[in-house]
Scaffold this motif. Structure first.
Motif, PDB file in Angstrom:
ATOM      1  N   TRP A  40       0.868  -1.182   0.000  1.00 57.13           N
ATOM      2  CA  TRP A  40       0.000   0.000   0.000  1.00 57.13           C
ATOM      3  C   TRP A  40       0.901   1.227   0.000  1.00 57.13           C
ATOM      4  N   LEU A  41       0.905   1.976  -1.105  1.00 52.64           N
ATOM      5  CA  LEU A  41       1.804   3.118  -1.290  1.00 52.64           C
ATOM      6  C   LEU A  41       0.967   4.381  -1.228  1.00 52.64           C
ATOM      7  N   GLU A  42       1.150   5.183  -0.187  1.00 55.38           N
ATOM      8  CA  GLU A  42       0.267   6.317   0.042  1.00 55.38           C
ATOM      9  C   GLU A  42       1.053   7.583   0.352  1.00 55.38           C
ATOM     10  N   GLY A  43       0.345   8.736   0.316  1.00 54.43           N
ATOM     11  CA  GLY A  43       0.938   9.984   0.774  1.00 54.43           C
ATOM     12  C   GLY A  43       1.069  11.053  -0.289  1.00 54.43           C
ATOM     13  N   GLU A  44       1.713  12.153   0.119  1.00 57.95           N
ATOM     14  CA  GLU A  44       1.771  13.375  -0.689  1.00 57.95           C
ATOM     15  C   GLU A  44       2.826  13.328  -1.782  1.00 57.95           C
ATOM     16  N   GLU A  45       3.923  12.596  -1.555  1.00 56.92           N
ATOM     17  CA  GLU A  45       5.026  12.620  -2.523  1.00 56.92           C
ATOM     18  C   GLU A  45       4.894  11.471  -3.508  1.00 56.92           C
ATOM     19  N   GLU A  46       4.414  11.796  -4.701  1.00 53.30           N
ATOM     20  CA  GLU A  46       4.137  10.743  -5.686  1.00 53.30           C
ATOM     21  C   GLU A  46       5.389  10.181  -6.328  1.00 53.30           C
ATOM     22  N   TYR A  47       6.530  10.861  -6.203  1.00 52.76           N
ATOM     23  CA  TYR A  47       7.762  10.386  -6.841  1.00 52.76           C
ATOM     24  C   TYR A  47       8.092   8.959  -6.393  1.00 52.76           C
ATOM     25  N   TYR A  48       8.094   8.723  -5.080  1.00 48.97           N
ATOM     26  CA  TYR A  48       8.454   7.407  -4.557  1.00 48.97           C
ATOM     27  C   TYR A  48       7.411   6.362  -4.930  1.00 48.97           C
ATOM     28  N   ILE A  49       6.153   6.774  -4.899  1.00 45.21           N
ATOM     29  CA  ILE A  49       5.078   5.862  -5.292  1.00 45.21           C
ATOM     30  C   ILE A  49       5.236   5.460  -6.756  1.00 45.21           C
ATOM     31  N   ASN A  50       5.497   6.449  -7.620  1.00 47.31           N
ATOM     32  CA  ASN A  50       5.671   6.170  -9.053  1.00 47.31           C
ATOM     33  C   ASN A  50       6.851   5.247  -9.321  1.00 47.31           C
ATOM     34  N   GLN A  51       7.942   5.443  -8.570  1.00 46.44           N
ATOM     35  CA  GLN A  51       9.121   4.599  -8.764  1.00 46.44           C
ATOM     36  C   GLN A  51       8.783   3.130  -8.525  1.00 46.44           C
ATOM     37  N   LEU A  52       8.060   2.872  -7.448  1.00 46.09           N
ATOM     38  CA  LEU A  52       7.717   1.493  -7.114  1.00 46.09           C
ATOM     39  C   LEU A  52       6.694   0.904  -8.086  1.00 46.09           C
ATOM     40  N   VAL A  53       5.674   1.691  -8.421  1.00 44.78           N
ATOM     41  CA  VAL A  53       4.646   1.205  -9.348  1.00 44.78           C
ATOM     42  C   VAL A  53       5.278   0.915 -10.710  1.00 44.78           C
ATOM     43  N   ASN A  54       6.164   1.784 -11.151  1.00 49.62           N
ATOM     44  CA  ASN A  54       6.833   1.583 -12.440  1.00 49.62           C
ATOM     45  C   ASN A  54       7.659   0.299 -12.441  1.00 49.62           C
ATOM     46  N   TYR A  55       8.372   0.054 -11.334  1.00 51.23           N
ATOM     47  CA  TYR A  55       9.176  -1.173 -11.249  1.00 51.23           C
ATOM     48  C   TYR A  55       8.266  -2.403 -11.234  1.00 51.23           C
ATOM     49  N   ALA A  56       7.186  -2.320 -10.452  1.00 51.37           N
ATOM     50  CA  ALA A  56       6.267  -3.458 -10.371  1.00 51.37           C
ATOM     51  C   ALA A  56       5.660  -3.777 -11.732  1.00 51.37           C
ATOM     52  N   GLU A  57       5.355  -2.731 -12.496  1.00 49.93           N
ATOM     53  CA  GLU A  57       4.726  -2.927 -13.809  1.00 49.93           C
ATOM     54  C   GLU A  57       5.686  -3.464 -14.849  1.00 49.93           C
ATOM     55  N   HIS A  58       6.936  -3.017 -14.793  1.00 46.55           N
ATOM     56  CA  HIS A  58       7.854  -3.326 -15.898  1.00 46.55           C
ATOM     57  C   HIS A  58       8.964  -4.325 -15.567  1.00 46.55           C
ATOM     58  N   SER A  59       9.244  -4.562 -14.289  1.00 46.21           N
ATOM     59  CA  SER A  59      10.459  -5.322 -13.973  1.00 46.21           C
ATOM     60  C   SER A  59      10.260  -6.571 -13.119  1.00 46.21           C
ATOM     61  N   ILE A  60       9.140  -6.719 -12.427  1.00 47.40           N
ATOM     62  CA  ILE A  60       8.972  -7.920 -11.600  1.00 47.40           C
ATOM     63  C   ILE A  60       8.783  -9.156 -12.475  1.00 47.40           C
ATOM     64  N   LEU A  61       7.960  -9.035 -13.495  1.00 53.57           N
ATOM     65  CA  LEU A  61       7.697 -10.152 -14.396  1.00 53.57           C
ATOM     66  C   LEU A  61       8.503 -10.004 -15.679  1.00 53.57           C
ATOM     67  N   SER A  62       8.808 -11.136 -16.307  1.00 54.34           N
ATOM     68  CA  SER A  62       9.459 -11.096 -17.617  1.00 54.34           C
ATOM     69  C   SER A  62       8.432 -10.697 -18.665  1.00 54.34           C
ATOM     70  N   GLU A  63       8.892 -10.391 -19.854  1.00 56.19           N
ATOM     71  CA  GLU A  63       7.992  -9.963 -20.922  1.00 56.19           C
ATOM     72  C   GLU A  63       6.958 -11.043 -21.259  1.00 56.19           C
ATOM     73  N   THR A  64       7.388 -12.280 -21.277  1.00 52.84           N
ATOM     74  CA  THR A  64       6.444 -13.357 -21.601  1.00 52.84           C
ATOM     75  C   THR A  64       5.446 -13.570 -20.465  1.00 52.84           C
ATOM     76  N   GLU A  65       5.884 -13.402 -19.219  1.00 51.12           N
ATOM     77  CA  GLU A  65       4.990 -13.594 -18.071  1.00 51.12           C
ATOM     78  C   GLU A  65       3.920 -12.506 -17.983  1.00 51.12           C
ATOM     79  N   LYS A  66       4.255 -11.299 -18.439  1.00 51.45           N
ATOM     80  CA  LYS A  66       3.320 -10.172 -18.332  1.00 51.45           C
ATOM     81  C   LYS A  66       2.016 -10.416 -19.089  1.00 51.45           C
ATOM     82  N   SER A  67       2.095 -11.135 -20.198  1.00 50.17           N
ATOM     83  CA  SER A  67       0.909 -11.344 -21.044  1.00 50.17           C
ATOM     84  C   SER A  67      -0.246 -11.944 -20.258  1.00 50.17           C
TER      85      SER A  67
END
Length: 330
Positions: A18-45
Motif C-alpha cells: 500500500w503506497l500512500e501519501g503526498e510525494e508521488e515520486y516514490y510511489i511512481n518509482q515502485l509502481v513503475n518497477y512493479a509494472e515493468h520489472s517484476i515479471l518477464s515480458e512473456t509472463e506479463k501477457s
C-alpha cells in the motif's frame, strides 16, 4: 522505497503493498518497477493486471487478485490512482486473506488511510505500507546531489542550486531534468551551470538565485537588470515564485542574529542552509542589520499582497519588483 526495491530485486515479495501519501515520486518509482520489472515480458501477457481507481470496482479487483498465475510463480495486480476508487474499504476481505502468489500493489496518492480504521490496521498487519510526504526545501540539495551521484555523475553547487530554485520540490521533474542533462553532456561526468542553462532553460545570470545575491549585496543595478530580464521573459520567474524565494532568503538571514559564535558550518546548520552559501546570508545580515531585514520582510509581505491586487492599482509584475527593490536597498 529503497528497502522495498531491494527486496523486490532479490525476489522477496509480500502479498500486499500500500503506497500512500503526498510525494508521488516514490510511489511512481515502485509502481513503475512493479509494472515493468517484476515479471518477464512473456509472463506479463498472462500475469499482469492493471486497474485505475476511477473506473475500477472492488469486486473485479478482488477477483483478479484471487486468480492463480499462469506459466509463472507470481502474478502482479496494480491498482493505480486508488484514492479515486469508491468503496475501497470493500478490499478488506482480500487483504485479510491475500493470495501468496499475487503481488497486489496499490497506489493511493495525495492522502493516507487512517491507521485507526479497520483497513489501516489490516494493511499494517498483512501488508507493507509506504507513507510518503513532501520533502522540505532544505532537504532538496542533498537529495538531488545524491540522485546525481547514484547515476555516476557529480554536479557543481551553483548548478545544483539553480536547478532546485527553478523547480522547487517536484522530485519527479528534478529527476527528469537530470536525466535530460545526462543524455546531452556526452562523456563528461560533471553537471555545470552552463548545462543547466542550455538543457533546462534557466539563465545562469538572470534568475531568482542571482537576484537574492544582488539584494543581499545591495547591488541595485544588478538587481534591476535581473528584474528587467524577468519582464522580457515572464515565464523565467513569475512574481509568485520570486517573492516567496526572497522571503525565505531574508528570513534565513534574519535567523543569524540569534546565533552565537562565528563558525560558518554551525551557523549554516542552525538556519538550515547549505554551508557553501552561508556567506551570502551573512553578507545580507551585515549589510542590512536586523532592522533593515525586518523592513525587507515587511516589504515582501506588502508587495505579495499588491501582486494579487490588494491595496494596489494595476501594475506589471516588473514594476512592482523594481519599486520594492528600490525601497528595500535605498
Amino acid at each position: 522505497m529503497d528497502k522495498i526495491l531491494s527486496e523486490w530485486k532479490q525476489g522477496a515479495f509480500k502479498p500486499v503493498y500500500w503506497l500512500e501519501g503526498e510525494e508521488e515520486y516514490y510511489i511512481n518509482q515502485l509502481v513503475n518497477y512493479a509494472e515493468h520489472s517484476i515479471l518477464s515480458e512473456t509472463e506479463k501477457s498472462f500475469n499482469l493486471t492493471i486497474f485505475y481507481g476511477k473506473d475500477a470496482d472492488w469486486a473485479s479487483v478482488i477477483n483478479a487478485c484471487r486468480r492463480y498465475p499462469m506459466f509463472a510463480d507470481k502474478q502482479v495486480v496494480l491498482l493505480k490512482e486508488a484514492q479515486q476508487m469508491r468503496d475501497i474499504d470493500k478490499l478488506e476481505p482480500y487483504i485479510q486473506t491475500p493470495l501468496v502468489s499475487t503481488i497486489f500493489v496499490v497506489s493511493y496518492k495525495e492522502k493516507k488511510v487512517d491507521g485507526r480504521s479497520k483497513l489501516g490496521k489490516l494493511l499494517k498487519e498483512k501488508g507493507e505500507v509506504l507513507t510518503t510526504k513532501k520533502m522540505y526545501d532544505n532537504q532538496l540539495p542533498e537529495w538531488a546531489s545524491e540522485l546525481v551521484r547514484s547515476k555516476g555523475y557529480t554536479i557543481s553547487q551553483k548548478a545544483l542550486m539553480l536547478l532546485i530554485d527553478h523547480i522547487g520540490n517536484d522530485l519527479s521533474r528534478i529527476d527528469k531534468e537530470i536525466e535530460k542533462i545526462l543524455i546531452n553532456i556526452s562523456n563528461r561526468k560533471n553537471i555545470t551551470e552552463d548545462d543547466i542553462e542550455q538543457f533546462v532553460g534557466i539563465s545562469k545570470e538572470y534568475n531568482v538565485f542571482e537576484l537574492q545575491d544582488a539584494l543581499g549585496a545591495k547591488d541595485i543595478s544588478k538587481a534591476v537588470r535581473i528584474i528587467q530580464y524577468f519582464e522580457s521573459n515572464p515565464k523565467a520567474a513569475p512574481i509568485q515564485l520570486v517573492l516567496p524565494a526572497l522571503y525565505n532568503f531574508f528570513s534565513k538571514a534574519y535567523m543569524l542574529f540569534g546565533q552565537s559564535g562565528s563558525d560558518e558550518k554551525i551557523a549554516a546548520a542552525n538556519i538550515g542552509v547549505n554551508p557553501f552559501f552561508i556567506k551570502d546570508y551573512m553578507t545580507a545580515a551585515k549589510n542590512y542589520g536586523a532592522s533593515g531585514i525586518e523592513n525587507a520582510l515587511l516589504l515582501l509581505h506588502q508587495y505579495n499582497l499588491k501582486s494579487i491586487g490588494v491595496n494596489s492599482v494595476a501594475l506589471e509584475d516588473g514594476s512592482l519588483l523594481k519599486e520594492m527593490v528600490i525601497k528595500m536597498i535605498l
